[in-house]
Structures are given as structure tokens and as C-alpha cells.
Write a protein that holds these residues in place. Structure first.
Motif, mmCIF file in Angstrom:
data_model
loop_
_atom_site.group_PDB
_atom_site.id
_atom_site.type_symbol
_atom_site.label_atom_id
_atom_site.label_comp_id
_atom_site.label_asym_id
_atom_site.label_seq_id
_atom_site.Cartn_x
_atom_site.Cartn_y
_atom_site.Cartn_z
ATOM 1 N N HIS A 6 0.869 -1.198 0.000
ATOM 2 C CA HIS A 6 0.000 0.000 0.000
ATOM 3 C C HIS A 6 0.897 1.236 0.000
ATOM 4 C CE1 HIS A 6 -4.029 1.846 1.562
ATOM 5 N NE2 HIS A 6 -3.341 2.729 0.848
ATOM 6 N N HIS A 38 -4.451 6.778 -5.416
ATOM 7 C CA HIS A 38 -5.896 7.001 -5.397
ATOM 8 C C HIS A 38 -6.448 7.180 -6.811
ATOM 9 C CE1 HIS A 38 -5.911 7.701 -1.051
ATOM 10 N NE2 HIS A 38 -4.860 8.479 -1.203
ATOM 11 N N GLU A 63 -6.023 2.387 -5.565
ATOM 12 C CA GLU A 63 -6.899 2.463 -4.392
ATOM 13 C C GLU A 63 -8.123 3.257 -4.814
ATOM 14 O OE1 GLU A 63 -5.235 4.384 -0.884
ATOM 15 O OE2 GLU A 63 -6.820 3.569 0.390
ATOM 16 N N HIS A 74 -12.272 2.196 0.955
ATOM 17 C CA HIS A 74 -11.304 2.169 -0.137
ATOM 18 C C HIS A 74 -11.064 0.734 -0.583
ATOM 19 C CE1 HIS A 74 -9.619 6.319 1.301
ATOM 20 N NE2 HIS A 74 -10.848 6.378 0.814
ATOM 21 N N HIS A 189 -7.520 -0.922 4.809
ATOM 22 C CA HIS A 189 -7.578 -0.453 6.204
ATOM 23 C C HIS A 189 -8.967 -0.518 6.857
ATOM 24 C CE1 HIS A 189 -8.810 3.179 4.097
ATOM 25 N NE2 HIS A 189 -7.607 3.360 3.589
ATOM 26 N N ASP A 241 0.751 2.335 3.601
ATOM 27 C CA ASP A 241 -0.006 3.520 3.170
ATOM 28 C C ASP A 241 0.914 4.746 3.163
ATOM 29 O OD1 ASP A 241 -2.204 4.839 2.198
ATOM 30 O OD2 ASP A 241 -3.473 4.497 3.943
HETATM 31 FE FE FE Z 1 -7.182 4.799 1.957
#
Ligand code: FE
Ligand code: AMP
Ligand code: ZN
Ligand code: FE
Length: 290
Positions: A6, A38, A63, A74, A189, A241
Motif C-alpha cells: 500500500h 488514489h 486504491e 477504499h 484499512h 499507506d
Molecule cells: Fe485509503
């Protein structure tokens, strides 16, 4: 062998370029990395090349911003075909919505006498998938806020003056988009969503896995989602992330997912691609032997 599945680059709201990301992954001793920007897959080609040069395995990903029963969630897509036409068309549509949202946020800032210009945000974002972090950075750069946190607290958080709701597709549509491009769909997440009740419905709709390991999951939360993964026979993933240098110390490598999970993910992606090829081929097969 470990992976971080991620990661963000400057193709969305991260600060690293794909090349810098690959270099960081190598420096942290990772064997594999996935790029999950994203609502885009644009950084994947460069990240794949840079990873190959660095001797790392690269997994193309994204994502996607989605919702289920009114909750934002997400969906991570892995091993997708980044040239898939429908994926690219849908992504272009989300990006246009994101760009319009930036214009709307800036208009709302102007309405409260913060004379930011949309061009300032777009120049700073320099990508097709801009978001609130870019507005926050522009507010700091232009001197309207001292820190990114202040920008979110004063203007950008939900129900603050410049907050604009984000268009989200349904979780089922996001998973279908991932699947039809040969990918594996994973709930990102889940510990941040705090809405476990959506999981059974998502499993019904084709969810492949859940991100059990995430920087913001405590050990207990990770354990909780490992149990859920076990109960619903879901794949297990994990990632930091990392958004680069935007939020203090870069997070890359702080989650070290054992490589066996990557192998399972890869096996699922290969099953999906085979199934897609068979159903595409079936269209051309003679019917009743003719
Ligand atoms: Fe996210
Ligand atoms: P958006 O997709 O445009 O709604 O923006 C979401 C992004 O904003 C996510 O990457 C979050 O991590 C980031 N974000 C949300 N709240 C804050 C905050 N208080 N400070 C910095 N970043 C934040
Ligand atoms: Zn982000
Ligand atoms: Fe993320």
C-alpha cells in the motif's frame, strides 16, 4: 522476504516519484512492492520499470474511493491490467470529478475570504488525481495556514467551510471494475472504517481479501481482521499507506508483509485472468459444434 502493498506516489497525493519509491523500497530491504495511488494507475508503468532495475518485484495496483451503506471505504485493486480500456475510462471519469471538486473547494475558500486560486492547487498537485492534501499544501505554500493539519482542521475536514463531498462509486462496482481488469479486490484499512458489518455483503459481491496489516492498525486490530479473513476465507494483505514525506517520516517498510501472502494474491490474480480469457474466448467458440 517481505512486501509493502500500500504505497502512494506523486501520481496522487504521495510525494515520491515512482523511481524514488522503488529506491526507498530497496533501501528498506523489501522484496516486493505494490503501487496503490488514489483512483489512478498512471504511475505503475514507471514504478514497474524502476522496480525491475532495482531487482524488486512490482505489483500494479490502485486504491479506489468507494462507498457501502453510506460509509466511505477504499478498495485496493492488485495485479490489474493497467491498459484495460474500461478501467482507464472509469478512472478518467473519477479524475475529472476530483478536479471539479478542487475547483469547488477553492470557490468555497474564496467565499470565506481565502483568495486561493485553483491553478495554484493544480500546479502544485501536477497530477490528474488531485485531492484535499494538495489543497492543504497549497494553503500552506501560499501562507494561509501554518501546517497541513491546520488546513484540514480549519477548512478541509468534513463539515468545515471548504469541505466538499466526494463522488464515490459503490463498493460492488469498484470490485467489479477491478475484477474485469484481471485484478484482485481487497478492502483497505478496515480498522479505520469501523464498519465490519459491511464485510459479509462485500464478500457476497466478490471481495477477495482484506488489508489486515496497516500502519494505523494496532496488533489487536490486525489480529481481529486476521480472524475475519480466516472466517470468510479472504486473502490477507498489508501495507504502510506511505505518502512519502507529506506526513512527517515516510512510512514505507514499516509494514513487512510476509511474502507468502503475495504468492496467494498472485495465484488468485492468475485464476481470475484465466477465467476472463476463457469467457472472452467462449464468445468465439463455435456453438453446437458449428
Ligand atoms: Fe485509503
Ligand atoms: P481526499 O481523497 O481528497 O478526500 O483526501 C483524503 C486524503 O487526505 C487522505 O490521504 C488522508 O490521509 C488525507 N487527510 C485526511 N485528513 C488529514 C489531516 N488532518 N492531515 C493531513 N492529511 C489528511
Ligand atoms: Zn492518500
Ligand atoms: Fe492509501
Amino acid at each position: 522476504m517481505f512486501a509493502d502493498l500500500h504505497l502512494h506516489t506523486n501520481f496522487s497525493d504521495g510525494t515520491y516519484s515512482p523511481e524514488e519509491l522503488a529506491a526507498q523500497a530497496r533501501a528498506h530491504g523489501l522484496a516486493a512492492l505494490a503501487l496503490t495511488d488514489h483512483d489512478t494507475v498512471e504511475g505503475c508503468e514507471r514504478a514497474a520499470r524502476a522496480s525491475e532495475s532495482a531487482g524488486l518485484e512490482f505489483i500494479p495496483g490502485t486504491e479506489l474511493t468507494a462507498e457501502q451503506d453510506g460509509n466511505e471505504l477504499h478498495i485496493l485493486g492488485y495485479f490489474l491490467d493497467t491498459q484495460n480500456q474500461r478501467l482507464l475510462t472509469e478512472i478518467a471519469r473519477f479524475q475529472l470529478v476530483r478536479q471539479n471538486r478542487i475547483r469547488e473547494m477553492v470557490a468555497r475558500l474564496q467565499a470565506v475570504h481565502v483568495p486561493l486560486q485553483p491553478e495554484m492547487v493544480f500546479a502544485l498537485a501536477n497530477c490528474r488525481s488531485p485531492g484535499r492534501p494538495h489543497v492543504a499544501r497549497a494553503l500552506v505554500k501560499a501562507g494561509f495556514c501554518a501546517t497541513l493539519d491546520e488546513a484540514f482542521e480549519r477548512f478541509l475536514k468534513k463539515n468545515r467551510p471548504a469541505w466538499v463531498p466526494k463522488f464515490k462509486m459503490s463498493a460492488a462496482d469498484a470490485m467489479e471494475l477491478v475484477h474485469q481488469s484481471g485484478g484482485v479486490a481487497v478492502l483497505a484499512h478496515p480498522g479505520l472504517n469501523r464498519s465490519d458489518e459491511v464485510i459479509p455483503g462485500m464478500v457476497e459481491a466478490g471481495l477477495d481479501g482484506i488489508e489486515c496489516f496497516h500502519t494505523k492498525h494496532s496488533t489487536a486490530v490486525s489480529q481481529h481482521y486476521l480472524e475475519i479473513a480466516d472466517r470468510f476465507k479472504l486473502l490477507v494483505t498489508g501495507g504502510s499507506d506511505c505518502h512519502g514525506l507529506s506526513k512527517g517520516k515516510p512510512l514505507i517498510g514499516t509494514i513487512k508483509l510476509p511474502y507468502q501472502h503475495v504468492e496467494r494474491l498472485k495465484a488468485r490474480a492468475s485464476e481470475r485472468k484465466t477465467a476472463l480469457a476463457i469467457s472472452a474466448g467462449a464468445k468465439f467458440l463455435p456453438v453446437n459444434g458449428q
